[in-house]
Design a protein around this motif. Structure first.
Motif, PDB file in Angstrom:
ATOM      1  N   VAL A 295      17.003  50.385  95.582  1.00  0.00           N
ATOM      2  CA  VAL A 295      16.158  49.934  94.449  1.00  0.00           C
ATOM      3  C   VAL A 295      15.378  50.944  93.645  1.00  0.00           C
ATOM      4  CG1 VAL A 295      13.953  48.195  93.687  1.00  0.00           C
ATOM      5  CG2 VAL A 295      15.771  47.719  96.020  1.00  0.00           C
ATOM      6  N   ILE A 296      15.545  51.181  92.629  1.00  0.00           N
ATOM      7  CA  ILE A 296      14.840  52.237  91.577  1.00  0.00           C
ATOM      8  C   ILE A 296      14.078  51.639  90.765  1.00  0.00           C
ATOM      9  CG2 ILE A 296      16.892  53.785  91.914  1.00  0.00           C
ATOM     10  CD1 ILE A 296      17.751  52.814  89.341  1.00  0.00           C
ATOM     11  N   SER A 297      13.547  50.539  90.654  1.00  0.00           N
ATOM     12  CA  SER A 297      12.451  49.926  90.146  1.00  0.00           C
ATOM     13  C   SER A 297      11.729  48.835  90.778  1.00  0.00           C
ATOM     14  CB  SER A 297      13.223  49.062  88.885  1.00  0.00           C
ATOM     15  OG  SER A 297      14.097  48.072  89.225  1.00  0.00           O
ATOM     16  N   GLU A 298      10.674  48.182  89.824  1.00  0.00           N
ATOM     17  CA  GLU A 298       9.867  47.475  90.803  1.00  0.00           C
ATOM     18  C   GLU A 298      10.367  46.310  91.233  1.00  0.00           C
ATOM     19  OE1 GLU A 298       6.375  46.778  88.476  1.00  0.00           O
ATOM     20  OE2 GLU A 298       5.645  48.916  88.699  1.00  0.00           O
ATOM     21  N   THR A 299      11.433  45.621  90.600  1.00  0.00           N
ATOM     22  CA  THR A 299      12.081  44.310  90.837  1.00  0.00           C
ATOM     23  C   THR A 299      13.577  44.602  90.940  1.00  0.00           C
ATOM     24  OG1 THR A 299      12.384  43.863  88.662  1.00  0.00           O
ATOM     25  CG2 THR A 299      10.382  43.115  89.833  1.00  0.00           C
ATOM     26  N   ALA A 300      14.318  43.634  91.906  1.00  0.00           N
ATOM     27  CA  ALA A 300      15.664  43.914  91.946  1.00  0.00           C
ATOM     28  C   ALA A 300      16.320  42.454  92.560  1.00  0.00           C
ATOM     29  CB  ALA A 300      16.191  44.984  92.918  1.00  0.00           C
ATOM     30  N   LYS A 301      17.595  42.124  92.730  1.00  0.00           N
ATOM     31  CA  LYS A 301      18.075  41.042  93.174  1.00  0.00           C
ATOM     32  C   LYS A 301      18.908  41.585  94.410  1.00  0.00           C
ATOM     33  CE  LYS A 301      16.977  38.231  90.010  1.00  0.00           C
ATOM     34  NZ  LYS A 301      16.023  36.874  90.066  1.00  0.00           N
ATOM     35  N   MET A 302      18.956  40.669  95.499  1.00  0.00           N
ATOM     36  CA  MET A 302      19.591  40.917  96.731  1.00  0.00           C
ATOM     37  C   MET A 302      20.724  39.820  96.825  1.00  0.00           C
ATOM     38  SD  MET A 302      18.624  41.491 100.631  1.00  0.00           S
ATOM     39  CE  MET A 302      17.519  39.976 100.702  1.00  0.00           C
ATOM     40  N   PRO A 303      22.050  39.943  96.380  1.00  0.00           N
ATOM     41  CA  PRO A 303      22.836  38.790  96.564  1.00  0.00           C
ATOM     42  C   PRO A 303      23.416  38.595  98.429  1.00  0.00           C
ATOM     43  CG  PRO A 303      23.963  40.813  96.039  1.00  0.00           C
ATOM     44  CD  PRO A 303      22.583  41.232  96.115  1.00  0.00           C
ATOM     45  N   VAL A 304      23.398  37.268  98.580  1.00  0.00           N
ATOM     46  CA  VAL A 304      23.694  36.813 100.066  1.00  0.00           C
ATOM     47  C   VAL A 304      24.795  35.985  99.995  1.00  0.00           C
ATOM     48  CG1 VAL A 304      23.102  35.683 102.140  1.00  0.00           C
ATOM     49  CG2 VAL A 304      21.460  37.474 100.848  1.00  0.00           C
ATOM     50  N   THR A 305      25.969  36.176 100.717  1.00  0.00           N
ATOM     51  CA  THR A 305      27.084  35.166 100.649  1.00  0.00           C
ATOM     52  C   THR A 305      27.164  34.404 102.058  1.00  0.00           C
ATOM     53  OG1 THR A 305      28.308  36.616  99.273  1.00  0.00           O
ATOM     54  CG2 THR A 305      29.652  35.077 100.408  1.00  0.00           C
ATOM     55  N   ILE A 306      27.199  33.034 101.983  1.00  0.00           N
ATOM     56  CA  ILE A 306      27.255  32.141 102.911  1.00  0.00           C
ATOM     57  C   ILE A 306      28.626  31.600 103.024  1.00  0.00           C
ATOM     58  CG2 ILE A 306      26.071  30.266 104.200  1.00  0.00           C
ATOM     59  CD1 ILE A 306      24.301  31.970 101.481  1.00  0.00           C
ATOM     60  N   SER A 307      29.225  31.482 104.253  1.00  0.00           N
ATOM     61  CA  SER A 307      30.608  30.843 104.083  1.00  0.00           C
ATOM     62  C   SER A 307      30.711  29.774 105.022  1.00  0.00           C
ATOM     63  CB  SER A 307      31.572  31.806 104.522  1.00  0.00           C
ATOM     64  OG  SER A 307      31.317  32.406 106.005  1.00  0.00           O
ATOM     65  N   ASN A 308      31.531  28.800 104.676  1.00  0.00           N
ATOM     66  CA  ASN A 308      31.720  27.642 105.587  1.00  0.00           C
ATOM     67  C   ASN A 308      33.032  27.384 105.915  1.00  0.00           C
ATOM     68  OD1 ASN A 308      31.338  24.963 106.667  1.00  0.00           O
ATOM     69  ND2 ASN A 308      31.388  23.942 104.625  1.00  0.00           N
ATOM     70  N   LYS A 309      33.377  27.219 107.321  1.00  0.00           N
ATOM     71  CA  LYS A 309      34.714  27.388 107.800  1.00  0.00           C
ATOM     72  C   LYS A 309      35.083  26.123 108.116  1.00  0.00           C
ATOM     73  CE  LYS A 309      34.579  32.076 109.898  1.00  0.00           C
ATOM     74  NZ  LYS A 309      34.893  32.722 111.060  1.00  0.00           N
ATOM     75  N   LEU A 310      34.018  25.037 107.763  1.00  0.00           N
ATOM     76  CA  LEU A 310      34.051  23.879 108.276  1.00  0.00           C
ATOM     77  C   LEU A 310      34.995  22.855 107.488  1.00  0.00           C
ATOM     78  CD1 LEU A 310      30.891  23.492 110.181  1.00  0.00           C
ATOM     79  CD2 LEU A 310      32.936  24.116 111.183  1.00  0.00           C
ATOM     80  N   PRO A 311      35.561  21.701 107.630  1.00  0.00           N
ATOM     81  CA  PRO A 311      36.161  20.840 106.796  1.00  0.00           C
ATOM     82  C   PRO A 311      35.326  20.168 105.800  1.00  0.00           C
ATOM     83  CG  PRO A 311      36.377  19.934 108.759  1.00  0.00           C
ATOM     84  CD  PRO A 311      35.628  21.156 109.113  1.00  0.00           C
ATOM     85  N   TYR A 312      33.897  20.092 105.821  1.00  0.00           N
ATOM     86  CA  TYR A 312      33.054  19.273 105.304  1.00  0.00           C
ATOM     87  C   TYR A 312      31.951  19.859 104.656  1.00  0.00           C
ATOM     88  CZ  TYR A 312      35.639  15.283 107.232  1.00  0.00           C
ATOM     89  OH  TYR A 312      36.725  14.319 107.472  1.00  0.00           O
ATOM     90  N   PRO A 313      31.569  19.643 103.518  1.00  0.00           N
ATOM     91  CA  PRO A 313      30.302  20.515 103.089  1.00  0.00           C
ATOM     92  C   PRO A 313      28.980  20.465 103.933  1.00  0.00           C
ATOM     93  CG  PRO A 313      30.585  18.475 101.879  1.00  0.00           C
ATOM     94  CD  PRO A 313      31.705  18.581 102.876  1.00  0.00           C
ATOM     95  N   VAL A 314      28.204  21.545 103.686  1.00  0.00           N
ATOM     96  CA  VAL A 314      27.021  21.726 104.578  1.00  0.00           C
ATOM     97  C   VAL A 314      25.926  21.780 103.486  1.00  0.00           C
ATOM     98  CG1 VAL A 314      28.123  22.218 106.765  1.00  0.00           C
ATOM     99  CG2 VAL A 314      27.498  24.023 105.057  1.00  0.00           C
ATOM    100  N   SER A 315      24.586  21.486 103.979  1.00  0.00           N
ATOM    101  CA  SER A 315      23.553  22.093 102.946  1.00  0.00           C
ATOM    102  C   SER A 315      22.703  22.760 104.014  1.00  0.00           C
ATOM    103  CB  SER A 315      22.847  20.522 102.615  1.00  0.00           C
ATOM    104  OG  SER A 315      21.670  20.833 101.988  1.00  0.00           O
ATOM    105  N   VAL A 316      22.247  24.069 103.778  1.00  0.00           N
ATOM    106  CA  VAL A 316      21.544  24.784 104.557  1.00  0.00           C
ATOM    107  C   VAL A 316      20.464  25.569 104.012  1.00  0.00           C
ATOM    108  CG1 VAL A 316      23.172  25.089 106.237  1.00  0.00           C
ATOM    109  CG2 VAL A 316      22.901  26.797 104.420  1.00  0.00           C
ATOM    110  N   ARG A 317      19.656  26.101 104.594  1.00  0.00           N
ATOM    111  CA  ARG A 317      18.623  27.129 103.913  1.00  0.00           C
ATOM    112  C   ARG A 317      18.714  28.509 104.523  1.00  0.00           C
ATOM    113  NH1 ARG A 317      12.313  25.419 103.619  1.00  0.00           N
ATOM    114  NH2 ARG A 317      13.072  24.564 101.750  1.00  0.00           N
TER     115      ARG A 317
END
Length: 816
Positions: free
Chosen positions: A694-716
């Motif tokens: 980070v070279i400024s006061e604000t930035a974004k951190m990308p996070v990837t969540i994968s689901n190997k299961l055959p049905y959708p999930v809802s998580v935090r």
């Protein structure tokens, strides 16, 4: 009078015999003479084969192994087989003392002798003795019954080793009074400790969902599984009376019309034998057509998925053939085992599914923990046993009596009440009911009143049952450490029981062990069937006889304690804990992770994000178009709860076997059950994120969540740093499509240069972590990156330069 005459004749022969002194000189009889010391090698005798009974035409045959347990060679010697043709045992104490080499009975009659060559150090040799039927000492036996038998190995140097066993003379060919035979019922519990788990098919269900499991993989039925999982309130919906009338057959929708018509025709053609379809094939000697429990298919009601059982091994085929060959052997089968056979075995009754340990269940008194582990009483009730047996036989009208088989504990009053509430009015006890070696043998039937109704206990005779199950009568009975010696003692003991009360009508129950081999079954049934003093009976005959005790008198005969050992209690408790944890994982996934139509609505209650202007975390959705394309390619049900319900029923099947009497199965079933819950929770994961600068006061951190299961999930997704100067937004809610992934972003705020670690974890909708944390390094190097900053720097440089110019060019005051 006959016993007294025999005793007098024996005494006369002993006194007249020149070998009487030698026969009485039994140095350490029945043991190795051997606690030999110095230059005397130690040798032990092992009885490998022996004639269980002797008739007028059979002769006597034995095979013995001599084992040199020392480090020196033995001298040459001989092996003698000695008996007392005229001796009659007067008490069961005498029999036991002779078996333990603690009774100095004269054995003057030599049946046979063979020479033994020197045995090398640590070596072993075998000797066979065949005594013909016309041998004088055998012909001299004028009374039937058990006789003392002594195997004596002696060397040329005078060392000897003795082994005490029994020879039982049948009444065949003797001029003796004929008395009614002792009725004997021999029963085999047909179950297995070789159950395995088809882990590949479980993984397929976890990754492909219900549609692959029903179609391509065919892993079992929702309808049938649901019935097995019904009744979680623990209430039994039928009683044994209704069961015995055949009112609780399997679901009619599960067997098509053609099968029903064929079953009706078979019933007429086979004299209405309730197990005709399976037993006719078993009698013909046909082998199991499958070595694996069928995963189902269209007729998935008969599915055992995900359980497998190899029924085509050589030993298992031989065992099933032995059951078929011995028609008078009574078999009480685990209905799940029967379902694993394409040709069900002949049976006289059915037991609780999975050989579930009812006595252990009652002894622990942890009904709620069993429920939490996935084992509801309806899974092992008499109704469930009957329905499972119907599936195994492929007919609806077969009615087998249901027996509750004893588990690790004893049949206490509480255990009997527990069994009765689940529909079992008959129980089999292989130990614990009024066991007293000094009492005379009696019919093994008790009728016990309980608060849930009367229960009939069919109680095994413990001495005979112990020998039939491969247990010596005591540690000192050295000849009974092998099957040949155990069978010889069994026949001698049973003959004495009949001689003890020759005119009493009794029916004695003998229980084999569940893992009895074909050789053990054939040997015992052949010996009992050939004994003139025994008559094989059936469980129905035993059940219909008059009870030995009933009412309050029977209650007094019950054990007051379950006698569940600490080790068994610990095993059951550990299993319950492990199974409950796995089931809780599945239920948690269903309730708090699996996406539902209300998942978005639930997010409205989410905690506000303190680093965002929005009052609640942002919800990132998966690519709707990609998800639609995915779903169009498969025939998967849209309801993920149907899928997790299948997993719960699968877990219940595993749990039922894990807490059965066969302890070897517990570890395998427990691991498989845990794998289901872990597979669900580990199917949703955070993809490792690269380090962030980070070279400024604000930035974004990308996070990837994968689901190997055959049905959708809802998580935090939760993010937290260990620094107050470098912080991220706290939460991000994401909906992840089936077999897909979603990327969300976290806001980064930096107050100073430095570095920190951001810990990322997944939480369910209730805010509980369920994944291992992932860490991402955040490094801050604050730099001026906007125009206003550069303007200020230039202005500062101009002012600095102007100040220096004035310093060098100003005129000094004359007064300075």
């Amino acid at each position: 009078m006959l016993c007294l005459l025999s005793s007098l004749l024996t005494c006369c022969l002993i006194l007249a015999s020149p070998s009487a002194a030698l026969a009485l000189d039994l140095s350490a009889p029945g043991r190795n003479d051997g606690q030999w010391s110095g230059d005397k090698p130690r040798v032990s005798i092992q009885l490998d084969q022996a004639s269980p009974l002797v008739t007028a035409t059979s002769g006597y045959h034995a095979k013995v192994s001599l084992i040199n347990e020392s480090d020196q060679e033995t001298p040459a010697g001989s092996l003698q087989v000695l008996t007392n043709s005229f001796y009659t045992f007067l008490s069961r104490t005498d029999i036991q003392q002779w078996a333990e080499a603690d009774e100095p009975i004269a054995v003057p009659n030599l049946l046979g002798e063979v020479d033994i060559a020197p045995i090398p150090a640590g070596g072993k040799t075998s000797a066979t003795i065949d005594v013909p039927a016309d041998q004088e000492q055998l012909k001299a036996m004028f009374s039937w019954g058990p006789k003392p038998l002594l195997f004596r190995y002696q060397t040329d140097k005078g060392h000897n080793v003795d082994l005490h066993s029994f020879l039982t003379r049948s009444s065949e060919g003797l001029q003796t009074a004929q008395t009614p035979p002792l009725q004997m019922t021999v029963v085999l519990p047909l179950s297995s400790r070789n159950w395995q788990v088809d882990q590949d098919s479980i993984n397929t269900l976890l990754t492909h969902g219900v549609e692959d499991e029903d179609g391509a993989a065919g892993h079992g039925s929702q309808q049938g599984d649901k019935r097995a999982d019904d009744g979680k309130d623990g209430k039994n919906k039928t009683n044994q009376d209704k069961t015995s009338q055949g009112n609780s057959g399997p679901d009619k929708n599960n067997t098509d019309k053609n099968n029903n018509d064929k079953a009706q025709q078979d019933k007429d053609a086979e004299n209405k034998n309730p197990a005709a379809k399976g037993q006719k094939q078993a009698d013909s000697g046909s082998e199991p057509a499958t070595g694996k429990a069928s995963p189902g298919g269209k007729d998935s009601e008969s599915s055992l998925w995900p359980l497998t059982l190899d029924c085509k091994t050589k030993s298992e085929r031989a065992r099933l053939k032995a059951i078929s060959d011995n028609s008078k052997l009574q078999v009480v089968a685990d209905p799940l085992y029967q379902q694993a056979l394409s040709v069900p075995a002949k049976t006289s009754g059915t037991m609780q599914p999975g050989a579930f340990d009812i006595t252990g269940y009652a002894a622990l008194g942890q009904e709620a923990n069993y429920q939490a582990a996935g084992i509801s009483p309806s899974l092992w009730s008499a109704q469930a046993a009957e329905q499972a047996e119907h599936k195994a036989l492929g007919v609806q009208t077969a009615t087998m009596p249901a027996y509750a088989w004893q588990g690790r504990g004893e049949w206490t009053l509480k255990a009997l009440e527990t069994a009765r509430r689940q529909g079992y009015s008959r129980v089999i006890a292989d130990s614990g009911v009024e066991y007293n070696k000094s009492t005379t043998v009696h019919t093994g039937k008790y009728t016990v009143p309980t608060s849930a109704g009367d229960v009939t206990i069919l109680s095994a005779q413990e001495t005979l049952t112990g020998l039939a199950q491969g247990k010596p009568s005591s540690k000192q009975a050295l000849a009974e450490t092998g099957e040949a010696g155990q069978l010889a003692r069994f026949m001698a003991q049973s003959a004495y029981y009949q001689m003890e009360q020759p005119y009493s009508t009794r029916n004695v129950l003998v229980c084999l062990k569940a893992g009895a081999s074909a050789q053990q079954i054939n040997a015992l049934m052949g010996a009992v069937g050939g004994a003139s003093w025994l008559s094989l009976s059936s469980l129905d005959d035993l059940f219909s006889t008059e009870a030995y005790k009933s009412g309050d008198e029977a209650l007094k005969s019950l054990p007051q304690e379950s006698k569940l050992t600490d080790a068994d209690a610990s095993t059951l408790t550990h299993g319950l804990t492990q199974l409950a944890a796995s089931r809780k994982d599945i239920e948690r996934f269903t309730d708090s992770i699996l996406a539902t139509p209300h998942s978005q609505e639930d997010r409205s209650q989410a905690q506000p994000d303190r680093l965002s202007k929005n009052p609640s975390p942002k919800v990132d959705e998966g690519d709707a178009q990609s998800l639609a394309k995915q779903e169009a390619k498969v025939n998967r049900t849209k309801d993920g709860r149907e899928w997790t319900s299948r997993l719960l029923r699968c877990q219940s099947r595993l749990a039922l076997l894990a807490l059965g009497k066969e302890g070897d199965v517990e570890e395998r079933m427990g691991k498989a059950s845990s794998a289901i819950g872990q597979g669900l929770l580990q199917g949703v994961s955070i993809t490792p994120t690269e380090n962030i600068n980070v070279i400024s006061e604000t930035a974004k951190m990308p996070v990837t969540i994968s689901n190997k299961l055959p049905y959708p999930v809802s998580v935090r997704v939760s993010s937290i740093t260990d620094s107050m100067e470098i912080a991220t937004s706290r939460f991000a809610d994401v909906n992840i499509p089936a077999r897909g992934e979603v990327q969300t972003t976290f806001n980064i705020r930096v107050a100073t240069s430095g570095s920190t670690q951001a810990r990322l974890t997944l939480q369910d909708r209730k805010g509980n972590n369920f994944s291992s944390p992932q860490t991402t390094s955040i490094t801050s190097s604050l730099q001026i990156s906007d125009k206003s900053g550069f303007v200020l720097i230039i202005l500062a440089l101009i002012l600095g330069a102007l100040g220096l110019w004035r310093q060098f060019h100003r005129q000094k005051d004359p007064d300075e």
